[in-house]
Scaffold this active site. Structure first.
Site, PDB file in Angstrom:
ATOM      1  N   SER A  90      38.541  39.749  24.089  1.00 21.73           N
ATOM      2  CA  SER A  90      38.125  38.644  24.950  1.00 21.73           C
ATOM      3  C   SER A  90      39.051  38.647  26.145  1.00 21.73           C
ATOM      4  CB  SER A  90      38.234  37.292  24.238  1.00 21.73           C
ATOM      5  OG  SER A  90      37.212  37.149  23.293  1.00 21.73           O
ATOM      6  N   GLU A  97      37.145  33.661  44.091  1.00 24.57           N
ATOM      7  CA  GLU A  97      35.765  33.187  44.182  1.00 24.57           C
ATOM      8  C   GLU A  97      35.208  32.701  42.846  1.00 24.57           C
ATOM      9  OE1 GLU A  97      36.936  36.122  47.175  1.00 24.57           O
ATOM     10  OE2 GLU A  97      36.905  36.212  44.989  1.00 24.57           O
ATOM     11  N   SER A  98      35.960  32.670  41.778  1.00 30.20           N
ATOM     12  CA  SER A  98      35.664  32.120  40.455  1.00 30.20           C
ATOM     13  C   SER A  98      36.165  33.033  39.354  1.00 30.20           C
ATOM     14  CB  SER A  98      34.202  31.749  40.246  1.00 30.20           C
ATOM     15  OG  SER A  98      34.128  30.878  39.123  1.00 30.20           O
ATOM     16  N   HIS A 103      33.498  39.001  26.261  1.00 30.17           N
ATOM     17  CA  HIS A 103      33.767  38.897  24.828  1.00 30.17           C
ATOM     18  C   HIS A 103      33.013  40.052  24.193  1.00 30.17           C
ATOM     19  CE1 HIS A 103      35.409  34.928  25.566  1.00 30.17           C
ATOM     20  NE2 HIS A 103      34.362  34.734  26.347  1.00 30.17           N
ATOM     21  N   CYS A 118      31.355  32.830  44.179  1.00 24.31           N
ATOM     22  CA  CYS A 118      30.832  31.944  45.200  1.00 24.31           C
ATOM     23  C   CYS A 118      30.806  32.655  46.547  1.00 24.31           C
ATOM     24  CB  CYS A 118      31.657  30.660  45.272  1.00 24.31           C
ATOM     25  SG  CYS A 118      33.348  30.910  45.836  1.00 24.31           S
TER      26      CYS A 118
END
Length: 150
Positions: A90, A97-98, A103, A118
């Protein structure tokens, strides 16, 4: 380029580019975009890889996701990947930008990824990199526009 070789879990030496945080007049940018008459914060892809390989190697996963993030036009801020015993990984790349998260279930040859970017970044540009890095037999994609205005 240092972001590509940073050790797992280490903060990238790269900082967000000025081009992504201010416009040419020095004012803060609004990273919302408008496409086909719709204004929104960014595009969030849900990606399922089936029949995939190389899902139990955190260093390989880190490398593939970093390449994918750069391809979207994003700026990598930090990455962290955890290897589970006996198998599975994970992890997340935090982007200016995020984020991109993953996983894995190597015993099922399956990986679940989120790619949320974004502004002008294009998450679809990451998909060929994921295909090359994990060789899935099948890819399922779902898109959600985040921060939809009117």
């Amino acid at each position: 380029m240092d972001a590509l070789v940073s050790p797992l879990g280490m903060v990238s030496d790269c900082s967000p580019s000025e081009a992504q945080s201010v416009d040419t007049h020095g004012e803060a940018k609004d990273h919302f975009v408008e496409r086909d008459g719709v204004r929104f914060a960014g595009t969030h892809l849900i990606v399922d890889l089936w029949g995939a390989t190389n899902l139990d190697d955190p260093a390989h996963i880190d490398s593939v996701l970093r390449e994918a993030a750069i391809e979207t036009g994003a700026t990598i801020l930090h990455g962290h990947f955890h290897h589970f015993a006996p198998d599975g990984v994970s992890g997340v790349l935090v982007l200016a930008e995020s984020h991109i998260s993953i996983h894995t279930w190597p015993e099922r040859a399956y990986a679940a990824l989120d790619i949320f970017v974004c502004g002008i970044c294009n998450p679809y540009k990451a998909v060929p990199i994921l295909k090359k890095g994990f060789g899935p037999e099948r890819v399922q994609l779902a898109e959600h526009k985040r921060g939809l205005i009117g």
